[in-house]
Design a protein around this motif. Structure first.
Motif, mmCIF file in Angstrom:
data_model
loop_
_atom_site.group_PDB
_atom_site.id
_atom_site.type_symbol
_atom_site.label_atom_id
_atom_site.label_comp_id
_atom_site.label_asym_id
_atom_site.label_seq_id
_atom_site.Cartn_x
_atom_site.Cartn_y
_atom_site.Cartn_z
ATOM 1 N N LEU A 1 0.667 -17.739 47.111
ATOM 2 C CA LEU A 1 2.170 -18.179 46.439
ATOM 3 C C LEU A 1 1.966 -19.649 46.129
ATOM 4 N N TYR A 2 1.257 -20.437 46.998
ATOM 5 C CA TYR A 2 1.102 -21.941 46.943
ATOM 6 C C TYR A 2 0.302 -22.227 45.741
ATOM 7 N N GLY A 3 -0.956 -21.399 45.801
ATOM 8 C CA GLY A 3 -1.857 -21.558 44.799
ATOM 9 C C GLY A 3 -1.107 -21.371 43.319
ATOM 10 N N LEU A 4 -0.349 -20.186 43.219
ATOM 11 C CA LEU A 4 0.651 -19.935 42.036
ATOM 12 C C LEU A 4 1.212 -21.065 41.612
ATOM 13 N N PHE A 5 2.215 -21.518 42.273
ATOM 14 C CA PHE A 5 3.119 -22.478 42.182
ATOM 15 C C PHE A 5 2.365 -23.782 41.985
ATOM 16 N N LEU B 1 19.037 -11.128 62.234
ATOM 17 C CA LEU B 1 18.058 -11.831 62.409
ATOM 18 C C LEU B 1 17.417 -12.096 61.186
ATOM 19 N N CYS B 2 17.453 -11.362 60.196
ATOM 20 C CA CYS B 2 16.929 -11.749 58.765
ATOM 21 C C CYS B 2 17.560 -13.122 58.154
ATOM 22 N N ILE B 3 18.862 -13.054 58.280
ATOM 23 C CA ILE B 3 19.599 -14.265 57.853
ATOM 24 C C ILE B 3 19.138 -15.564 58.667
ATOM 25 N N ALA B 4 19.006 -15.287 59.900
ATOM 26 C CA ALA B 4 18.547 -16.642 61.043
ATOM 27 C C ALA B 4 17.079 -16.859 60.551
ATOM 28 N N THR B 5 16.184 -16.158 60.236
ATOM 29 C CA THR B 5 14.925 -16.269 59.674
ATOM 30 C C THR B 5 14.809 -16.855 58.599
ATOM 31 N N LEU B 6 15.570 -16.617 57.744
ATOM 32 C CA LEU B 6 15.784 -17.133 56.267
ATOM 33 C C LEU B 6 16.197 -18.779 56.432
ATOM 34 N N LEU B 7 17.212 -18.838 57.239
ATOM 35 C CA LEU B 7 17.730 -20.347 57.464
ATOM 36 C C LEU B 7 16.787 -20.979 57.924
ATOM 37 N N ALA B 8 15.979 -20.379 58.969
ATOM 38 C CA ALA B 8 15.074 -21.228 59.737
ATOM 39 C C ALA B 8 13.956 -21.743 58.683
ATOM 40 N N TYR B 9 13.646 -20.879 57.812
ATOM 41 C CA TYR B 9 12.638 -21.097 56.834
ATOM 42 C C TYR B 9 13.278 -22.161 55.735
ATOM 43 N N ALA B 10 14.436 -22.346 55.765
ATOM 44 C CA ALA B 10 15.072 -23.215 54.812
ATOM 45 C C ALA B 10 14.807 -24.627 55.470
ATOM 46 N N LEU B 11 15.150 -24.544 56.707
ATOM 47 C CA LEU B 11 15.263 -25.600 57.501
ATOM 48 C C LEU B 11 13.661 -26.370 57.639
ATOM 49 N N LEU B 12 12.724 -25.390 57.755
ATOM 50 C CA LEU B 12 11.515 -25.772 58.211
ATOM 51 C C LEU B 12 10.565 -25.722 57.076
ATOM 52 N N PHE B 13 11.093 -25.933 55.752
ATOM 53 C CA PHE B 13 10.210 -25.636 54.501
ATOM 54 C C PHE B 13 9.603 -27.135 54.300
ATOM 55 N N GLU B 14 10.542 -27.983 54.582
ATOM 56 C CA GLU B 14 9.712 -29.541 54.339
ATOM 57 C C GLU B 14 8.754 -29.880 55.211
ATOM 58 N N PRO B 15 9.433 -30.037 56.654
ATOM 59 C CA PRO B 15 8.441 -30.340 57.854
ATOM 60 C C PRO B 15 7.298 -29.540 57.760
ATOM 61 N N LEU B 16 7.559 -28.290 57.876
ATOM 62 C CA LEU B 16 6.051 -27.539 58.150
ATOM 63 C C LEU B 16 5.276 -27.261 56.778
ATOM 64 N N GLY B 17 5.931 -27.325 55.618
ATOM 65 C CA GLY B 17 5.315 -27.306 54.580
ATOM 66 C C GLY B 17 5.464 -25.701 53.940
ATOM 67 N N PHE B 18 4.924 -25.547 52.607
ATOM 68 C CA PHE B 18 5.394 -24.198 52.060
ATOM 69 C C PHE B 18 4.352 -23.141 52.672
ATOM 70 N N ILE B 19 3.128 -23.478 52.853
ATOM 71 C CA ILE B 19 2.322 -22.382 53.511
ATOM 72 C C ILE B 19 2.632 -21.956 54.662
ATOM 73 N N VAL B 20 2.617 -22.792 55.602
ATOM 74 C CA VAL B 20 2.952 -22.399 56.982
ATOM 75 C C VAL B 20 4.373 -21.801 57.100
ATOM 76 N N SER B 21 5.487 -22.318 56.294
ATOM 77 C CA SER B 21 6.845 -21.724 56.792
ATOM 78 C C SER B 21 6.832 -20.689 56.171
#
Length: 147
Positions: free
Chosen positions: A125-129, A75-95
């Motif tokens: 983290l968004y503010g930091l980066f 489930l952790c690996i699936a979550t990280l995969l979903a994070y990678a796939l949703l990173f651009e469509p949802l944005g950094f903060i939401v994903s």
């Protein structure tokens, strides 16, 4: 025995990937540290873990495979995969907030505390980066934050 064999193979793989990552060059400077810092950091952490598995004393028992733990890892690996796939469509903060929430709940956190920490982690983290390190991150559904 299998753990040490796996650790040795993983250590060699980390070393080979570090050689590849060392050659990463960006045609333009999009962030202050360059494209090779993040992969080299991850590979050095994985290599250190593999090295520990290789040289750990024989007296320490290797825990048996626990199917509850295997399920959590999957489930952790699936979550990280979903994070990678949703990173651009949802944005950094939401994903990041969603991934932080799911991973927190997955490892027995209270839902409200996981939701609050996930949102705070995404925003801070968004503010930091974006503002302090000047590394632009995708805003996704929060595009109104532009400007």
């Amino acid at each position: 025995m299998y753990v040490r064999l796996f650790a040795g193979i993983w250590l060699l793989l980390c070393a080979a990937l570090a050689v590849v990552a060392w050659g990463f060059q960006a045609p333009f400077a999009y962030d202050p540290v360059g494209p090779r810092a993040y992969p080299l950091l991850l590979l050095s952490l994985m290599g250190a873990g593999a090295l520990w598995l290789l040289v750990k004393p024989h007296g320490e028992p290797t825990p048996p495979i626990n199917w509850t733990l295997v399920r959590k890892i999957a489930l952790c690996i699936a979550t990280l995969l979903a994070y990678a796939l949703l990173f651009e469509p949802l944005g950094f903060i939401v994903s990041t907030a969603l991934a932080g929430f799911v991973l927190g709940v997955l490892f027995t956190g209270r839902p409200l505390a996981c939701a609050i920490s996930g949102v705070l982690m995404g925003i801070l983290l968004y503010g930091l980066f974006d503002y302090l390190l000047d590394i632009p991150l995708p805003r996704g559904v929060l595009l109104f934050l532009e400007g």
